[in-house]
Motif scaffolding. Sequence first.
Motif, PDB file in Angstrom:
ATOM      1  N   LYS A  21     -14.467  -6.180 -19.988  1.00 29.26           N
ATOM      2  CA  LYS A  21     -15.790  -6.076 -19.396  1.00 29.26           C
ATOM      3  C   LYS A  21     -15.832  -6.790 -18.050  1.00 29.26           C
ATOM      4  O   LYS A  21     -15.462  -7.943 -17.938  1.00 29.26           O
ATOM      5  CB  LYS A  21     -16.837  -6.684 -20.322  1.00 29.26           C
ATOM      6  CG  LYS A  21     -16.903  -6.014 -21.679  1.00 29.26           C
ATOM      7  CD  LYS A  21     -17.926  -6.647 -22.597  1.00 29.26           C
ATOM      8  CE  LYS A  21     -17.752  -8.107 -22.835  1.00 29.26           C
ATOM      9  NZ  LYS A  21     -16.575  -8.536 -23.533  1.00 29.26           N
ATOM     10  N   GLY A  22     -16.317  -6.068 -17.041  1.00 30.44           N
ATOM     11  CA  GLY A  22     -16.518  -6.666 -15.736  1.00 30.44           C
ATOM     12  C   GLY A  22     -17.845  -7.413 -15.697  1.00 30.44           C
ATOM     13  O   GLY A  22     -18.586  -7.485 -16.683  1.00 30.44           O
ATOM     14  N   THR A  23     -18.147  -7.953 -14.550  1.00 23.16           N
ATOM     15  CA  THR A  23     -19.376  -8.713 -14.339  1.00 23.16           C
ATOM     16  C   THR A  23     -20.603  -7.913 -14.768  1.00 23.16           C
ATOM     17  O   THR A  23     -20.748  -6.755 -14.409  1.00 23.16           O
ATOM     18  CB  THR A  23     -19.518  -9.082 -12.851  1.00 23.16           C
ATOM     19  OG1 THR A  23     -18.372  -9.817 -12.458  1.00 23.16           O
ATOM     20  CG2 THR A  23     -20.778  -9.892 -12.586  1.00 23.16           C
ATOM     21  N   ALA A  52     -22.800  -0.531 -25.240  1.00 24.85           N
ATOM     22  CA  ALA A  52     -22.363  -1.273 -24.055  1.00 24.85           C
ATOM     23  C   ALA A  52     -23.558  -1.305 -23.115  1.00 24.85           C
ATOM     24  O   ALA A  52     -24.236  -0.305 -22.908  1.00 24.85           O
ATOM     25  CB  ALA A  52     -21.178  -0.579 -23.391  1.00 24.85           C
ATOM     26  N   ASN A  53     -23.810  -2.471 -22.550  1.00 25.02           N
ATOM     27  CA  ASN A  53     -25.000  -2.662 -21.728  1.00 25.02           C
ATOM     28  C   ASN A  53     -24.620  -3.295 -20.395  1.00 25.02           C
ATOM     29  O   ASN A  53     -23.929  -4.307 -20.361  1.00 25.02           O
ATOM     30  CB  ASN A  53     -25.990  -3.575 -22.455  1.00 25.02           C
ATOM     31  CG  ASN A  53     -26.281  -3.072 -23.857  1.00 25.02           C
ATOM     32  OD1 ASN A  53     -26.983  -2.113 -24.033  1.00 25.02           O
ATOM     33  ND2 ASN A  53     -25.684  -3.705 -24.861  1.00 25.02           N
ATOM     34  N   TYR A  66     -13.789  -1.083 -19.392  1.00 26.84           N
ATOM     35  CA  TYR A  66     -12.734  -0.124 -19.713  1.00 26.84           C
ATOM     36  C   TYR A  66     -11.947  -0.582 -20.923  1.00 26.84           C
ATOM     37  O   TYR A  66     -12.052  -1.714 -21.373  1.00 26.84           O
ATOM     38  CB  TYR A  66     -11.799   0.111 -18.525  1.00 26.84           C
ATOM     39  CG  TYR A  66     -11.010  -1.098 -18.082  1.00 26.84           C
ATOM     40  CD1 TYR A  66      -9.760  -1.368 -18.612  1.00 26.84           C
ATOM     41  CD2 TYR A  66     -11.511  -1.967 -17.131  1.00 26.84           C
ATOM     42  CE1 TYR A  66      -9.033  -2.471 -18.215  1.00 26.84           C
ATOM     43  CE2 TYR A  66     -10.802  -3.073 -16.722  1.00 26.84           C
ATOM     44  CZ  TYR A  66      -9.555  -3.320 -17.261  1.00 26.84           C
ATOM     45  OH  TYR A  66      -8.850  -4.430 -16.862  1.00 26.84           O
ATOM     46  N   GLN A  67     -11.155   0.375 -21.432  1.00 19.81           N
ATOM     47  CA  GLN A  67     -10.342   0.125 -22.621  1.00 19.81           C
ATOM     48  C   GLN A  67      -8.991   0.795 -22.424  1.00 19.81           C
ATOM     49  O   GLN A  67      -8.931   1.955 -22.002  1.00 19.81           O
ATOM     50  CB  GLN A  67     -11.057   0.715 -23.833  1.00 19.81           C
ATOM     51  CG  GLN A  67     -10.351   0.502 -25.146  1.00 19.81           C
ATOM     52  CD  GLN A  67     -11.128   1.148 -26.274  1.00 19.81           C
ATOM     53  OE1 GLN A  67     -11.233   2.364 -26.330  1.00 19.81           O
ATOM     54  NE2 GLN A  67     -11.676   0.335 -27.151  1.00 19.81           N
ATOM     55  N   ASN A  68      -7.931   0.085 -22.689  1.00 21.39           N
ATOM     56  CA  ASN A  68      -6.592   0.669 -22.683  1.00 21.39           C
ATOM     57  C   ASN A  68      -6.297   1.168 -24.084  1.00 21.39           C
ATOM     58  O   ASN A  68      -6.285   0.402 -25.029  1.00 21.39           O
ATOM     59  CB  ASN A  68      -5.544  -0.375 -22.273  1.00 21.39           C
ATOM     60  CG  ASN A  68      -5.674  -0.774 -20.827  1.00 21.39           C
ATOM     61  OD1 ASN A  68      -5.967   0.055 -19.983  1.00 21.39           O
ATOM     62  ND2 ASN A  68      -5.479  -2.045 -20.538  1.00 21.39           N
ATOM     63  N   ALA A  69      -6.126   2.467 -24.211  1.00 19.15           N
ATOM     64  CA  ALA A  69      -5.888   3.068 -25.519  1.00 19.15           C
ATOM     65  C   ALA A  69      -4.575   3.830 -25.496  1.00 19.15           C
ATOM     66  O   ALA A  69      -4.213   4.429 -24.497  1.00 19.15           O
ATOM     67  CB  ALA A  69      -7.028   4.011 -25.872  1.00 19.15           C
ATOM     68  N   SER A  70      -3.872   3.811 -26.602  1.00 16.16           N
ATOM     69  CA  SER A  70      -2.624   4.558 -26.715  1.00 16.16           C
ATOM     70  C   SER A  70      -2.934   6.020 -26.997  1.00 16.16           C
ATOM     71  O   SER A  70      -3.821   6.339 -27.777  1.00 16.16           O
ATOM     72  CB  SER A  70      -1.772   4.002 -27.860  1.00 16.16           C
ATOM     73  OG  SER A  70      -1.398   2.684 -27.592  1.00 16.16           O
TER      74      SER A  70
END
Length: 67
Positions: free
Chosen positions: A11-13, A22-23, A34-38
Motif C-alpha cells: 500500500k502506498g501513501t 481497499a480505501n 498493488y499485489q505481486n501474484a504468481s
Amino acid sequence: GGFDSDASWTKGTGWTISGGTANAAGGAGAGNIYQNASMTQGKAYLVTYSITAYTSGSLYVNLVSCL
C-alpha cells in the motif's frame, strides 16, 4: 487476492484495507496499491473489481508476464 487482509498487498501513501475493501484517502500525492501474484503460463485469469464511493482518480490493471 481479495481485501480480506492487507498481508499480500503493498500500500502506498493514503491506502488502507478494512472491512473487505481497499480505501484511498485521496487528494494529491495518494500512492498506489498493488499485489505481486504468481501466474501460470497457459492458464486464464479473471480480474474483477467494484468501485464504490468514487470521487476522482484512475484505475489501472497491469499484468506483467515474465517468461
